[in-house]
Design a protein around this motif. Structure first.
Motif, PDB file in Angstrom:
ATOM      1  N   GLY A   7       0.821  -1.216   0.000  1.00 12.54           N
ATOM      2  CA  GLY A   7       0.000   0.000   0.000  1.00 12.54           C
ATOM      3  C   GLY A   7       0.847   1.254   0.000  1.00 12.54           C
ATOM      4  O   GLY A   7       0.550   2.232  -0.694  1.00 12.54           O
ATOM      5  N   GLN A   8       1.928   1.231   0.774  1.00  9.38           N
ATOM      6  CA  GLN A   8       2.841   2.383   0.799  1.00  9.38           C
ATOM      7  C   GLN A   8       3.568   2.521  -0.535  1.00  9.38           C
ATOM      8  O   GLN A   8       3.794   3.634  -1.022  1.00  9.38           O
ATOM      9  CB  GLN A   8       3.862   2.201   1.917  1.00  9.38           C
ATOM     10  N   VAL A   9       3.943   1.407  -1.135  1.00 11.10           N
ATOM     11  CA  VAL A   9       4.590   1.454  -2.451  1.00 11.10           C
ATOM     12  C   VAL A   9       3.668   2.105  -3.473  1.00 11.10           C
ATOM     13  O   VAL A   9       4.098   2.921  -4.301  1.00 11.10           O
ATOM     14  CB  VAL A   9       4.989   0.033  -2.909  1.00 11.10           C
ATOM     15  N   ILE A  10       2.387   1.768  -3.413  1.00  9.26           N
ATOM     16  CA  ILE A  10       1.408   2.360  -4.338  1.00  9.26           C
ATOM     17  C   ILE A  10       1.316   3.858  -4.131  1.00  9.26           C
ATOM     18  O   ILE A  10       1.329   4.643  -5.088  1.00  9.26           O
ATOM     19  CB  ILE A  10       0.037   1.679  -4.145  1.00  9.26           C
ATOM     20  N   VAL A  11       1.211   4.297  -2.880  1.00 11.78           N
ATOM     21  CA  VAL A  11       1.111   5.734  -2.595  1.00 11.78           C
ATOM     22  C   VAL A  11       2.372   6.458  -3.048  1.00 11.78           C
ATOM     23  O   VAL A  11       2.303   7.554  -3.634  1.00 11.78           O
ATOM     24  CB  VAL A  11       0.849   5.965  -1.099  1.00 11.78           C
ATOM     25  N   ASP A  12       3.534   5.880  -2.799  1.00 14.16           N
ATOM     26  CA  ASP A  12       4.783   6.505  -3.248  1.00 14.16           C
ATOM     27  C   ASP A  12       4.817   6.609  -4.771  1.00 14.16           C
ATOM     28  O   ASP A  12       5.313   7.594  -5.329  1.00 14.16           O
ATOM     29  CB  ASP A  12       5.983   5.700  -2.746  1.00 14.16           C
ATOM     30  N   ALA A  13       4.264   5.609  -5.449  1.00 13.20           N
ATOM     31  CA  ALA A  13       4.203   5.646  -6.913  1.00 13.20           C
ATOM     32  C   ALA A  13       3.243   6.741  -7.387  1.00 13.20           C
ATOM     33  O   ALA A  13       3.516   7.434  -8.372  1.00 13.20           O
ATOM     34  CB  ALA A  13       3.769   4.290  -7.454  1.00 13.20           C
ATOM     35  N   LEU A  14       2.127   6.902  -6.700  1.00 11.80           N
ATOM     36  CA  LEU A  14       1.199   7.980  -7.051  1.00 11.80           C
ATOM     37  C   LEU A  14       1.883   9.338  -6.917  1.00 11.80           C
ATOM     38  O   LEU A  14       1.703  10.226  -7.763  1.00 11.80           O
ATOM     39  CB  LEU A  14      -0.047   7.915  -6.165  1.00 11.80           C
ATOM     40  N   SER A  29     -10.982  -3.310   2.430  1.00 10.16           N
ATOM     41  CA  SER A  29     -10.151  -4.090   1.522  1.00 10.16           C
ATOM     42  C   SER A  29      -8.878  -3.371   1.099  1.00 10.16           C
ATOM     43  O   SER A  29      -7.971  -4.011   0.565  1.00 10.16           O
ATOM     44  CB  SER A  29     -10.965  -4.465   0.273  1.00 10.16           C
ATOM     45  N   PHE A  30      -8.778  -2.062   1.320  1.00  8.43           N
ATOM     46  CA  PHE A  30      -7.544  -1.359   0.943  1.00  8.43           C
ATOM     47  C   PHE A  30      -7.029  -0.474   2.078  1.00  8.43           C
ATOM     48  O   PHE A  30      -6.532   0.631   1.873  1.00  8.43           O
ATOM     49  CB  PHE A  30      -7.722  -0.555  -0.354  1.00  8.43           C
ATOM     50  N   LEU A  31      -7.118  -0.978   3.285  1.00  7.08           N
ATOM     51  CA  LEU A  31      -6.646  -0.222   4.444  1.00  7.08           C
ATOM     52  C   LEU A  31      -5.162   0.112   4.339  1.00  7.08           C
ATOM     53  O   LEU A  31      -4.719   1.166   4.821  1.00  7.08           O
ATOM     54  CB  LEU A  31      -6.908  -1.019   5.725  1.00  7.08           C
ATOM     55  N   ALA A  32      -4.382  -0.761   3.709  1.00  9.45           N
ATOM     56  CA  ALA A  32      -2.942  -0.495   3.594  1.00  9.45           C
ATOM     57  C   ALA A  32      -2.677   0.736   2.726  1.00  9.45           C
ATOM     58  O   ALA A  32      -1.731   1.493   2.982  1.00  9.45           O
ATOM     59  CB  ALA A  32      -2.231  -1.713   3.017  1.00  9.45           C
ATOM     60  N   VAL A  33      -3.496   0.966   1.709  1.00  9.28           N
ATOM     61  CA  VAL A  33      -3.338   2.178   0.890  1.00  9.28           C
ATOM     62  C   VAL A  33      -3.718   3.409   1.706  1.00  9.28           C
ATOM     63  O   VAL A  33      -3.027   4.438   1.664  1.00  9.28           O
ATOM     64  CB  VAL A  33      -4.181   2.079  -0.391  1.00  9.28           C
ATOM     65  N   ASP A  35      -3.447   3.683   4.830  1.00 12.61           N
ATOM     66  CA  ASP A  35      -2.334   3.873   5.765  1.00 12.61           C
ATOM     67  C   ASP A  35      -1.166   4.568   5.068  1.00 12.61           C
ATOM     68  O   ASP A  35      -0.513   5.454   5.653  1.00 12.61           O
ATOM     69  CB  ASP A  35      -1.881   2.521   6.318  1.00 12.61           C
ATOM     70  N   GLY A  36      -0.908   4.184   3.816  1.00 16.34           N
ATOM     71  CA  GLY A  36       0.160   4.842   3.068  1.00 16.34           C
ATOM     72  C   GLY A  36      -0.116   6.320   2.840  1.00 16.34           C
ATOM     73  O   GLY A  36       0.813   7.134   2.772  1.00 16.34           O
ATOM     74  N   ALA A  41       1.804  13.637   1.168  1.00 18.59           N
ATOM     75  CA  ALA A  41       1.372  14.974   0.755  1.00 18.59           C
ATOM     76  C   ALA A  41       0.145  14.915  -0.145  1.00 18.59           C
ATOM     77  O   ALA A  41      -0.486  15.933  -0.424  1.00 18.59           O
ATOM     78  CB  ALA A  41       2.512  15.684   0.023  1.00 18.59           C
ATOM     79  N   ILE A  42      -0.192  13.713  -0.609  1.00 21.06           N
ATOM     80  CA  ILE A  42      -1.388  13.536  -1.433  1.00 21.06           C
ATOM     81  C   ILE A  42      -2.619  13.719  -0.554  1.00 21.06           C
ATOM     82  O   ILE A  42      -2.744  13.090   0.500  1.00 21.06           O
ATOM     83  CB  ILE A  42      -1.399  12.142  -2.092  1.00 21.06           C
ATOM     84  N   GLU A  43      -3.526  14.568  -0.981  1.00 18.73           N
ATOM     85  CA  GLU A  43      -4.736  14.827  -0.212  1.00 18.73           C
ATOM     86  C   GLU A  43      -5.768  13.732  -0.478  1.00 18.73           C
ATOM     87  O   GLU A  43      -6.000  13.352  -1.626  1.00 18.73           O
ATOM     88  CB  GLU A  43      -5.320  16.187  -0.604  1.00 18.73           C
ATOM     89  N   THR A  44      -6.387  13.242   0.574  1.00 23.29           N
ATOM     90  CA  THR A  44      -7.445  12.247   0.440  1.00 23.29           C
ATOM     91  C   THR A  44      -8.790  12.946   0.560  1.00 23.29           C
ATOM     92  O   THR A  44      -9.137  13.481   1.611  1.00 23.29           O
ATOM     93  CB  THR A  44      -7.329  11.159   1.529  1.00 23.29           C
ATOM     94  N   ILE A  45      -9.550  12.955  -0.545  1.00 21.16           N
ATOM     95  CA  ILE A  45     -10.876  13.574  -0.571  1.00 21.16           C
ATOM     96  C   ILE A  45     -11.898  12.494  -0.239  1.00 21.16           C
ATOM     97  O   ILE A  45     -12.088  11.544  -1.006  1.00 21.16           O
ATOM     98  CB  ILE A  45     -11.171  14.193  -1.943  1.00 21.16           C
ATOM     99  N   VAL A  46     -12.540  12.621   0.911  1.00 17.57           N
ATOM    100  CA  VAL A  46     -13.494  11.621   1.386  1.00 17.57           C
ATOM    101  C   VAL A  46     -14.861  11.924   0.779  1.00 17.57           C
ATOM    102  O   VAL A  46     -15.498  12.924   1.124  1.00 17.57           O
ATOM    103  CB  VAL A  46     -13.567  11.615   2.918  1.00 17.57           C
ATOM    104  N   CYS A  47     -15.309  11.074  -0.121  1.00 17.59           N
ATOM    105  CA  CYS A  47     -16.559  11.296  -0.849  1.00 17.59           C
ATOM    106  C   CYS A  47     -17.713  10.533  -0.201  1.00 17.59           C
ATOM    107  O   CYS A  47     -17.503   9.675   0.657  1.00 17.59           O
ATOM    108  CB  CYS A  47     -16.389  10.865  -2.305  1.00 17.59           C
ATOM    109  N   ARG A  48     -18.921  10.833  -0.651  1.00 15.45           N
ATOM    110  CA  ARG A  48     -20.107  10.240  -0.039  1.00 15.45           C
ATOM    111  C   ARG A  48     -20.627   9.033  -0.793  1.00 15.45           C
ATOM    112  O   ARG A  48     -21.402   8.248  -0.258  1.00 15.45           O
ATOM    113  CB  ARG A  48     -21.217  11.293   0.066  1.00 15.45           C
TER     114      ARG A  48
END
Length: 548
Positions: A7-14, A29-33, A35-36, A41-48
């Motif tokens: 998951g951290q590898v994916i975030v670093d790639a993003l 199912s993607f808690l590791a992402v 966590d990453g 610095a990538i902003e996580t936009i929590v949608c509805r």
């Protein structure tokens, strides 16, 4: 080499791919992402809702030319996101959808929320990846982004099994894969030059993906220099400025008759980024002659969607055409001023707001949508961004809202409803310095209006004009045409949309009479521009006037 979970590898790639934010509805199912993303610095936009998250990612891709990213969970989450994948496929928009999946050991056992990701998305995505090897996490992201951007852009889906994405690995970061822009050869240049120079009635048809502000400015300058009219593809009217003397309108639903005549009468058609597909060709009826001259500058080697004749194909994105146009001199042997001037005059008349004093009188308690749109247009800065989805209300946005810079129009060509508010959220987050306007119908707004909560939470601000005619007007119009007087399944009972806007933390205005339009729009725009909050203007309209 330090270990990281996949998951951290994916975030670093993003992050390496320059992703500023991801749009997500969380899932176990993607808690590791997630966590990453915690310290990223990538902003996580929590949608509805996953459909809203997907639309935001699609709008980001359309606005920036870089893939928008959405994160959703398995089964129901993936199903909700499918609508945005279909939109990105039909609009050739770069987008990457990450979908959490069940653990690998649970496959083929009818596990909770299990589904076949390749079967679901295989016909509507350019590629479908499943991360079955944690060490490949960075490589899969690089391949997904390359596929989303390369050639004819589009959506790519990446499945993330819960156990694989949580596994610890020690791997190098995978570099970003470059994307080719195509090229214009000497033979291509000569073909374009000779065809345009010899044409009495040339026409540029433009739209599609892979545009930049530089490319749009270059094509505008070229068309103006050589007096060549330009017609836009449907829902892609921001490549040539609204006020340019060569802008002669757009093709597709709601178009002016003059635009169809231009396409039919042009002796040379040069398409740039767009193709005469179903909608702009009026259901494959306009310009279908196999003898017509048509040169297409298009990055898709397969030319999917093309109809009619094709004389020459230049395999290039609009961005690759810029340098070629700079040295191209197709000076005509004939005077084309009248051809361009007549076309422009027809478009100017079509796009001009009617005199408000001449608007038909509406029923008591209602106002004409044209009056509200006129008040919006009078107050918009030149670089405003307009967002709209599908429905009769879109005709006002497409016809009257001026698009003077690229990009400034976010809409869909797959007829999907619920896009306007999520697109406006994405536009405001990406371009906070610009004024964002969403035009929505009552049915369209009701599908994803809850994303106003997302806007308030993350500081997005937009004006949302809701045209309330208490019906699914487009379908009712078809119904009236085929089954007159037998209205079935198209009526709506609506809430107070202005109160709903306030409940979400925004501003709300209600317009039920002509004299309320100007002050309501003025107050709403002040909230958007000065307070950085969304504002909803609830417009009660007369059902007799469902199109301009």
């Amino acid at each position: 080499m330090a270990q990281r979970h996949a998951g951290q590898v994916i975030v670093d790639a993003l992050a390496r791919h320059g992703v500023p934010r991801v749009y997500s509805v969380p899932g176990e199912s993607f808690l590791a992402v997630l966590d990453g993303l915690y310290e990223s610095a990538i902003e996580t936009i929590v949608c509805r809702q996953e459909g809203g998250a997907g639309y935001m990612a699609e709008a980001h891709g359309k606005l920036t030319g870089e893939p928008g990213v959405a994160l959703v969970t398995r089964g129901p989450g993936a199903a909700n996101a499918m609508v945005a994948v279909h939109a990105a496929w039909q609009d050739a928009t770069p987008m990457v959808l990450f979908v959490g999946l069940i653990p690998t050991a649970h496959r083929q056992r009818e596990a909770f929320q299990a589904f076949d990701i390749r079967a679901w998305f295989g016909t509507q995505a350019k590629r479908v990846f499943v991360l079955d090897c944690a060490e490949r996490a960075g490589a899969i992201v690089a391949e997904a982004f390359h596929a989303a951007r390369a050639g004819r852009p589009g959506p790519v889906v990446v499945g993330l099994p819960e156990d694989v994405v949580s596994a610890a690995v020690a791997v190098d970061d995978h570099p970003v894969l470059p994307v080719a822009e195509g090229g214009v050869s000497a033979a291509d240049r000569a073909c374009i030059r000779d065809a345009l120079a010899g044409a009495e009635r040339p026409l540029l048809f433009i739209g599609g993906p892979r545009w930049t502000a530089t490319a749009a400015a270059a094509v505008t300058a070229f068309a103006e220099r050589y007096d060549i009219p330009v017609v836009h593809d449907w829902r892609a009217s921001d490549r040539i400025p609204f006020d340019s003397p060569v802008n002669v309108g757009w093709l597709g639903y709601g178009r002016g008759d003059h635009a169809a005549r231009l396409l039919a009468d042009a002796d040379v058609l040069l398409s740039i980024g767009a193709l005469p597909t179903d909608v702009p060709s009026d259901g494959y009826t306009l310009r279908q002659s196999m003898q017509a001259t048509h040169i297409a500058v298009h990055i898709d080697p397969e030319l999917r969607g093309r109809s009619g004749a094709l004389t020459h194909h230049v395999l290039a994105a609009p961005t690759a055409l810029v340098e070629a146009l700079a040295g191209l001199d197709p000076s005509p042997a004939v005077d084309r001023t009248e051809w361009r001037a007549d076309a422009r005059a027809a478009q100017a008349a079509f796009a001009e707001l009617p005199a408000l004093s001449r608007l038909p009188e509406t029923a008591v308690g209602t106002v004409h949508m044209t009056r509200v749109v006129a008040e919006v247009v009078a107050r918009l800065p030149a670089d405003a961004i307009h967002c709209f989805g599908a429905g009769n209300h879109c005709f006002w946005a497409q016809r009257y809202l001026p698009t003077r810079v690229f990009p400034s129009q976010l809409s869909l060509r797959n007829g999907s409803m619920g896009y306007s508010v999520p697109a406006a959220v994405a536009a405001s987050l990406e371009c906070p310095e610009r004024t964002i306007v969403a035009i929505a119908g009552d049915g369209e707004f009701s599908m994803n209006g809850q994303e106003l909560a997302t806007a308030v939470q993350h500081g997005a601000a937009m004006l949302v004009v809701v045209m309330d005619n208490r019906q699914f007007a487009t379908i009712r119009a078809h119904q009236e045409a085929r089954f007159p007087g037998r209205i079935s399944g198209t009526r709506l009972h609506n809430p107070d949309f202005a109160a709903l806007g306030r409940a979400y933390g925004g501003h709300g205005e209600t317009v039920t009479a002509d004299d309320q339009a100007a002050p309501a729009v003025e107050r709403a725009l002040a909230v958007v521009q000065r307070e950085r909050r969304p504002a909803v203007v609830h417009v009660h309209t007369d059902q007799r006037f469902d199109a301009p």
